[in-house]
Design a protein around this motif. Structure first.
Motif, PDB file in Angstrom:
ATOM      1  N   PHE A  60      -1.457 -36.071  31.215  1.00  0.00           N
ATOM      2  CA  PHE A  60      -2.737 -36.607  31.685  1.00  0.00           C
ATOM      3  C   PHE A  60      -2.535 -37.502  32.904  1.00  0.00           C
ATOM      4  N   THR A 101      -5.155 -33.585  22.604  1.00  0.00           N
ATOM      5  CA  THR A 101      -4.103 -32.767  23.203  1.00  0.00           C
ATOM      6  C   THR A 101      -2.794 -32.928  22.430  1.00  0.00           C
ATOM      7  N   SER A 113       1.783 -35.548  26.148  1.00  0.00           N
ATOM      8  CA  SER A 113       0.374 -35.423  26.520  1.00  0.00           C
ATOM      9  C   SER A 113      -0.041 -36.558  27.448  1.00  0.00           C
ATOM     10  N   ALA A 116      -5.044 -29.871  27.561  1.00  0.00           N
ATOM     11  CA  ALA A 116      -5.484 -30.510  28.807  1.00  0.00           C
ATOM     12  C   ALA A 116      -6.463 -29.600  29.544  1.00  0.00           C
TER      13      ALA A 116
END
Lengths: 101, 318
Positions: B312, B253, B308, B244
């Protein structure tokens, strides 16, 4: 017609093949044959194509003095930490000049 | 209908066949061929992607991943030595396995992203090469100490850099990079068209090999099982955070997290066998193959993807 020399047969881990070959060349053996091997022993089942549990068989034909040197050298270098089985036998060969270095 | 990817069933089938002691075995040359194709394909994909961007734009990412490659085994080592009470050499060897990566796991992660239509940066194959090597060097240093002269570094470097795995990956990368996307079209049916079928065969054999490691699980106890699951989870968090931070996509990622979480079972065992022979290979292989590999394949990859995605969402990225 035939002449008596020694056959040294070594069973060991495929992982050390290149180091072993280096050793054999260093000692000056006239030649060797390496084959893939499978089996079972004190180190458990060694069955794989996968290198971490693959075995090899190395055969060396040479004069007795060299065979003795070879055996003691391999014993000293590899016996402690690697799976290795080794034996020596008398064989009668044709064309003895091929096996003297 | 099952939503499980068929390649996962192949892996489970392999484990089953191994556990019931079936005579099933992939012939040696076939296994070699299948691993060669996998490594070349992964390399090619990465190379094609690299051809489309200037190399120097990747330098920050490459240096960060390289630094992580040195750091990960250093994190694992004290845990193994002080919590796990393993000997110094065994701790160093296991730490090297976990600092390095598994190409098989990477391939499954790539297949996962494709089947879910998730974009990822395909040049990550480069990271596989970058992460494969540093952990081996750190592992040897941890086992031997910095000052000792007993390590034959030339032999070790030969084993590591010119070994089959790194050679095939680098070769694939170079060919992909030199040929570009159009150039490889003629060979794409073999490498890209058959990728998942080849991966399925590879996983079948991996299942069979994994089954042979399961027997030693009982002997080495709970710590190793816990380590084999918790360490990858921690490393995945580090990988996801790094991904990230580097500005990779969610898919990229997830793959970086998977790479960090994976443990080597091909390159590192071979290198350790040669350079740290007194380390017990059964310990590290039981952990990396018996526990971490199946964990990552069956649960880890979807988990790292979810992690991930969550990361995000928190960071407000896309």
């Amino acid at each position: 017609m035939t002449s008596r020399i020694k056959l040294v047969t070594v069973f060991t881990e495929a992982a050390i093949e290149s180091s072993l070959v280096h050793e054999l060349d260093g000692i000056g053996v006239p030649g060797y044959t390496i084959t893939n091997a499978r089996g079972k022993g004190s180190g458990g089942v060694r069955s794989g194509a996968w290198e971490a549990n693959a075995n090899i068989r190395v055969e060396i034909l040479c004069a007795e003095a060299l065979a003795e040197l070879l055996i003691s050298r391999l014993q000293e270098r590899y016996y402690e930490h690697y799976s290795m089985v080794m034996y020596m036998s008398d064989v009668d060969v044709l064309r003895p000049e091929k096996f003297s270095s | 209908m099952s939503s499980v990817d068929p390649i996962i069933w192949f892996f489970m089938f392999g484990i089953f066949a191994g556990v019931v002691k079936s005579e099933l075995r992939l012939p040696g040359p076939i296994y070699e061929f299948v691993s060669m194709l996998l490594l070349l394909t992964i390399g090619l994909k990465g190379g094609i992607e690299l051809a489309q961007r200037p190399f120097f734009t990747l330098l920050p990412e490459i240096s960060a991943v390289l630094a992580a490659g040195f750091a990960l085994p250093l994190l694992a080592f004290p845990i193994l030595m002080y919590l796990g009470r393993f000997s110094r050499v065994d701790s160093a060897s296991i730490a090297a396995h976990y600092g390095s990566v598994s190409v098989g796991t990477f391939a499954v992660a790539v297949a996962y992203m494709h089947s879910q239509n998730i974009f990822y940066e395909e040049y990550m194959a480069l990271f596989v090469v970058i992460l494969e090597v540093p952990a081996i060097l750190v592992g040897i240093l941890l086992a031997r100490g910095v000052t000792t002269g007993s390590v034959k570094w030339s032999a070790v470097m030969h084993e590591v850099l010119l070994g089959k795995g790194v050679m095939l990956l680098l070769g694939g990368l170079a060919i992909g990079w030199l040929s570009g996307p159009q150039g490889v079209e003629t060979i794409s049916p073999l490498f890209f068209g058959l990728f998942k079928g080849i991966l399925a065969l590879f996983l079948l054999e991996m299942g069979l090999i994994t089954a042979t490691q399961l027997g030693s699980l009982r002997r080495y106890g709970l710590f190793l099982v816990g380590f084999g699951i918790i360490m990858p989870l921690c490393f995945a968090v580090i990988g996801a955070a790094l991904g990230a931070w580097l500005g990779l996509s969610v898919g990229g990622t997830s793959i970086l997290a998977t790479l960090f979480a994976s443990a080597s079972y091909i390159a590192v065992p071979a290198a350790m066998r040669v350079s740290v022979p007194e380390a017990n290979p059964t310990l590290s292989l039981t952990a990396s193959l018996g526990i971490t590999f199946p964990f990552n394949i069956l649960l880890g990859i979807p988990l790292y993807h979810a992690l991930s995605t969550k990361l995000f969402a928190i960071l407000g990225g896309s």
